[in-house]
Write a protein that holds these residues in place. Structure first.
Motif, mmCIF file in Angstrom:
data_model
loop_
_atom_site.group_PDB
_atom_site.id
_atom_site.type_symbol
_atom_site.label_atom_id
_atom_site.label_comp_id
_atom_site.label_asym_id
_atom_site.label_seq_id
_atom_site.Cartn_x
_atom_site.Cartn_y
_atom_site.Cartn_z
ATOM 1 N N TYR A 6 0.845 -1.204 0.000
ATOM 2 C CA TYR A 6 0.000 0.000 0.000
ATOM 3 C C TYR A 6 0.880 1.254 0.000
ATOM 4 C CZ TYR A 6 -3.207 3.473 2.069
ATOM 5 O OH TYR A 6 -3.946 4.601 2.348
ATOM 6 N N ALA A 7 1.958 1.225 0.795
ATOM 7 C CA ALA A 7 2.878 2.372 0.876
ATOM 8 C C ALA A 7 3.558 2.620 -0.477
ATOM 9 C CB ALA A 7 3.926 2.133 1.962
ATOM 10 N N LEU A 8 3.955 1.549 -1.143
ATOM 11 C CA LEU A 8 4.581 1.690 -2.477
ATOM 12 C C LEU A 8 3.596 2.314 -3.461
ATOM 13 C CD1 LEU A 8 6.535 -1.679 -2.673
ATOM 14 C CD2 LEU A 8 7.562 0.597 -2.773
ATOM 15 N N SER A 9 2.328 1.940 -3.317
ATOM 16 C CA SER A 9 1.285 2.514 -4.167
ATOM 17 C C SER A 9 1.181 4.022 -3.929
ATOM 18 C CB SER A 9 -0.031 1.817 -3.849
ATOM 19 O OG SER A 9 -1.075 2.428 -4.536
ATOM 20 N N LYS A 10 1.165 4.437 -2.667
ATOM 21 C CA LYS A 10 1.082 5.865 -2.330
ATOM 22 C C LYS A 10 2.269 6.651 -2.891
ATOM 23 C CE LYS A 10 -2.685 6.547 0.051
ATOM 24 N NZ LYS A 10 -3.766 7.159 -0.729
ATOM 25 N N MET A 11 3.459 6.034 -2.881
ATOM 26 C CA MET A 11 4.669 6.719 -3.344
ATOM 27 C C MET A 11 4.656 6.985 -4.851
ATOM 28 S SD MET A 11 6.571 7.637 -0.855
ATOM 29 C CE MET A 11 8.050 8.127 -1.745
ATOM 30 N N ARG A 12 3.752 6.331 -5.563
ATOM 31 C CA ARG A 12 3.648 6.584 -7.015
ATOM 32 C C ARG A 12 3.247 8.032 -7.314
ATOM 33 N NH1 ARG A 12 2.982 1.649 -10.193
ATOM 34 N NH2 ARG A 12 1.825 2.814 -11.763
ATOM 35 N N ILE A 13 2.800 8.756 -6.282
ATOM 36 C CA ILE A 13 2.445 10.166 -6.458
ATOM 37 C C ILE A 13 3.670 10.967 -6.918
ATOM 38 C CG2 ILE A 13 2.909 10.954 -4.061
ATOM 39 C CD1 ILE A 13 -0.275 11.947 -5.860
ATOM 40 N N ALA A 14 4.871 10.465 -6.575
ATOM 41 C CA ALA A 14 6.111 11.192 -6.917
ATOM 42 C C ALA A 14 6.766 10.655 -8.188
ATOM 43 C CB ALA A 14 7.094 11.112 -5.752
ATOM 44 N N GLN A 15 6.176 9.624 -8.801
ATOM 45 C CA GLN A 15 6.820 9.044 -9.984
ATOM 46 C C GLN A 15 6.863 10.050 -11.132
ATOM 47 O OE1 GLN A 15 4.517 5.603 -11.151
ATOM 48 N NE2 GLN A 15 2.826 6.817 -11.939
ATOM 49 N N ASN A 16 7.910 9.979 -11.902
ATOM 50 C CA ASN A 16 8.123 10.848 -13.083
ATOM 51 C C ASN A 16 8.405 12.306 -12.736
ATOM 52 O OD1 ASN A 16 7.471 8.572 -14.699
ATOM 53 N ND2 ASN A 16 5.307 9.072 -14.588
ATOM 54 N N GLN A 17 8.459 12.639 -11.447
ATOM 55 C CA GLN A 17 8.763 14.028 -11.095
ATOM 56 C C GLN A 17 10.231 14.336 -11.411
ATOM 57 O OE1 GLN A 17 7.218 14.600 -6.919
ATOM 58 N NE2 GLN A 17 6.084 16.235 -7.932
ATOM 59 N N THR A 18 10.502 15.602 -11.723
ATOM 60 C CA THR A 18 11.872 16.032 -12.015
ATOM 61 C C THR A 18 12.308 17.040 -10.948
ATOM 62 O OG1 THR A 18 11.233 17.989 -13.267
ATOM 63 C CG2 THR A 18 11.282 15.898 -14.476
ATOM 64 N N ALA A 19 13.533 17.510 -11.082
ATOM 65 C CA ALA A 19 14.077 18.482 -10.124
ATOM 66 C C ALA A 19 13.297 19.802 -10.138
ATOM 67 C CB ALA A 19 15.551 18.727 -10.429
ATOM 68 N N ASN A 20 12.526 20.042 -11.191
ATOM 69 C CA ASN A 20 11.732 21.286 -11.269
ATOM 70 C C ASN A 20 10.393 21.182 -10.544
ATOM 71 O OD1 ASN A 20 13.693 22.404 -12.932
ATOM 72 N ND2 ASN A 20 12.776 21.473 -14.753
ATOM 73 N N ASP A 21 10.071 19.978 -10.063
ATOM 74 C CA ASP A 21 8.777 19.765 -9.410
ATOM 75 C C ASP A 21 8.934 19.810 -7.889
ATOM 76 O OD1 ASP A 21 7.503 19.339 -11.937
ATOM 77 O OD2 ASP A 21 8.432 17.357 -11.991
ATOM 78 N N ALA A 22 7.813 19.773 -7.178
ATOM 79 C CA ALA A 22 7.833 19.835 -5.716
ATOM 80 C C ALA A 22 7.178 18.603 -5.118
ATOM 81 C CB ALA A 22 7.096 21.087 -5.235
ATOM 82 N N PHE A 23 7.811 18.065 -4.082
ATOM 83 C CA PHE A 23 7.252 16.930 -3.332
ATOM 84 C C PHE A 23 7.109 17.359 -1.873
ATOM 85 C CE2 PHE A 23 7.954 12.968 -0.803
ATOM 86 C CZ PHE A 23 6.800 12.305 -1.179
ATOM 87 N N ILE A 24 5.859 17.417 -1.404
ATOM 88 C CA ILE A 24 5.544 17.901 -0.061
ATOM 89 C C ILE A 24 5.108 16.701 0.778
ATOM 90 C CG2 ILE A 24 3.939 19.392 1.232
ATOM 91 C CD1 ILE A 24 3.786 21.094 -1.446
#
Length: 447
Positions: free
Chosen positions: A195-213
């Motif tokens: 389930y946790a791995l599924s939640k982490m998909r929110i950050a997939q494909n993000q680049t250095a120009n994006d934000a992860f909160i």
């Protein structure tokens, strides 16, 4: 992709929205729902001249698709999904499909708890600041329908783990992960890690120009961040420790820094949303606003006068000095924990419904110290009795919202709170959690 066949499974808000967009993009569209389709959605499909079927899945009409868009509610174990997978036909979510046809930027919010509140608050802050913004995902009108009919610069999307499971090329410009606590484990082989791995998909494909909160106080999130590399710029929020970039609390004041302009500060007493969990939700929304360089005055004003969503710790009435609160949206243990934590009086707790493999131990301390009686509302309450029979003197079974409210009325003492916070899904006695909450409110108003 002229005349290529797309099949949509599920004809609810997301399925019908996807059908609208697919039709607009020139696909040959077919919609199939294993259950009955609501009249309003049938009318929409008929008006658009999109063929559909209900109460069945006809394999011959489905397995000739080049791509399948599936409703988040359909599990991978469903026979039709297995048949589709055997033929290697791609299965995607409505969100994945819709994103292909818009240049709008996305703020994507996920987490086991607080998603809806944080999504609504973030949308409210952006809208008040004059941003051309849409609200979609697990909330309101479907993303695909809005992409088909409207033009927004930004979308705030509430994203569930079920949606994330079928998102592949999708990228969030700003991703928010509020927390990871056990929920829906029946869909993840009863493993929190899955389930946790599924939640982490929110950050997939993000680049250095994006934000992860993310929440720096959430153990499971921190575990995942050690395991997986997140390319985006990270903004943690914490109520326990000071952070350089992100949000923290000191002397009852929220501080937010995102390196872009002056620091944002606000007293937690001025927040519209009170309670510890809501401080987290407000911090996450505040970081989003600062990443977008919105004005401090505007953010402060929005965070100070926002009205919370229905069915989430919603005040219903005060009758004979007893407060009634509708928290029907609490469909997991953690949500109920938050609700119990935020009430400062003795509690008569109404809980129960479809148990999703709940572990009630985390509620024990709060139940022992605050709950004077439990009223079970559901067809099978055996596990609730087993979990709490030593902690609570009175545990009663009821089979309707009206009956539960009547019993609560007789058990509640002056100055206490009757709290509907089920910790379970609602499908045994109600259409959905909204129906459960509405029946509860109607019953309270009858007292």
């Amino acid at each position: 992709m002229e005349n290529k066949r797309v099949v949509i499974l599920g004809a609810g808000e997301s399925g019908v929205g996807a059908a609208k967009l697919a039709k607009k993009q020139g696909f040959d569209v077919f919609v199939s729902d294993f259950g009955a389709i609501a009249p309003a959605y049938k009318t929409s499909l008929t008006d658009l001249q999109i063929p559909f079927e209900e109460n069945q899945h006809t394999t011959d009409l489905i397995l000739n698709a080049v791509e399948v868009i599936k409703s988040p509610g359909i599990p991978d174990k469903a026979f039709i999904i297995q048949a589709i997978n055997e033929l290697n036909i791609p299965v995607i979510s409505e969100i994945e499909f819709a994103k292909r046809y818009t240049n709008a930027k996305t703020i994507c919010i996920t987490g086991s708890n607080g998603k809806s509140t944080t999504t609504m608050l973030t949308y409210y802050i952006l809208k008040n600041a004059g941003i051309n913004v849409g609200l979609a995902g697990n909330i309101g009108q479907s993303f695909a329908a809005q992409v088909a009919e409207k033009e927004y610069d930004w979308y705030v999307l509430e994203i569930s783990s079920f949606m994330l499971d079928n998102m592949y090329d999708f990228k969030a410009d700003i991703a928010v992960l509020l927390n990871i606590t056990p929920d829906h484990l029946d869909r993840y082989d009863y493993k929190l890690e899955n389930y946790a791995l599924s939640k982490m998909r929110i950050a997939q494909n993000q680049t250095a120009n994006d934000a992860f909160i993310y929440c720096a106080d959430d153990a499971e999130t921190l575990k995942m961040l050690e395991r997986l590399k997140v390319a985006a710029k990270k903004y943690p929020f914490s109520i326990h420790k000071k952070v350089e970039m992100g949000a923290y609390i000191e002397n009852q004041t929220i501080y937010i820094n995102t390196n872009l302009n002056q620091e944002f500060t606000m007293s937690i007493n001025d927040l519209a949303l009170q309670g510890k969990h809501n401080i987290y939700n407000s911090m996450a929304s505040g970081i989003v606003a600062k990443v977008l360089e919105l004005r401090n005055e505007s953010i402060r004003e929005s965070m100070g006068n926002f009205k919370n969503i229905e069915h989430r710790l919603e005040f219903v009435a005060k009758i004979s000095d007893v407060t009634y609160i509708n928290d029907s949206k609490a469909t997991n243990i953690n949500s109920t924990w938050y609700a119990l934590e935020s009430v400062n009086t003795d509690i008569v707790l109404i809980m129960g419904g479809v148990d999703k493999g709940n572990d009630y131990t985390m509620l024990k301390d709060l139940v022992k110290s605050k709950v004077k009686a439990i009223i079970c509302l559901g067809k099978d309450n055996k596990r609730i009795h087993e979990a709490f029979e030593e902690d609570v003197e009175v545990i009663v079974n009821t089979f309707s919202a009206a009956e539960a409210v009547q019993v609560a009325y007789h058990l509640a003492k002056k100055g206490s709170t009757v709290l509907l916070s089920p910790a379970c899904a609602s499908f045994d006695l109600f259409k959905n959690y909204e129906d459960r909450g509405n029946q509860f409110k109607a019953a309270v108003k009858e007292l």
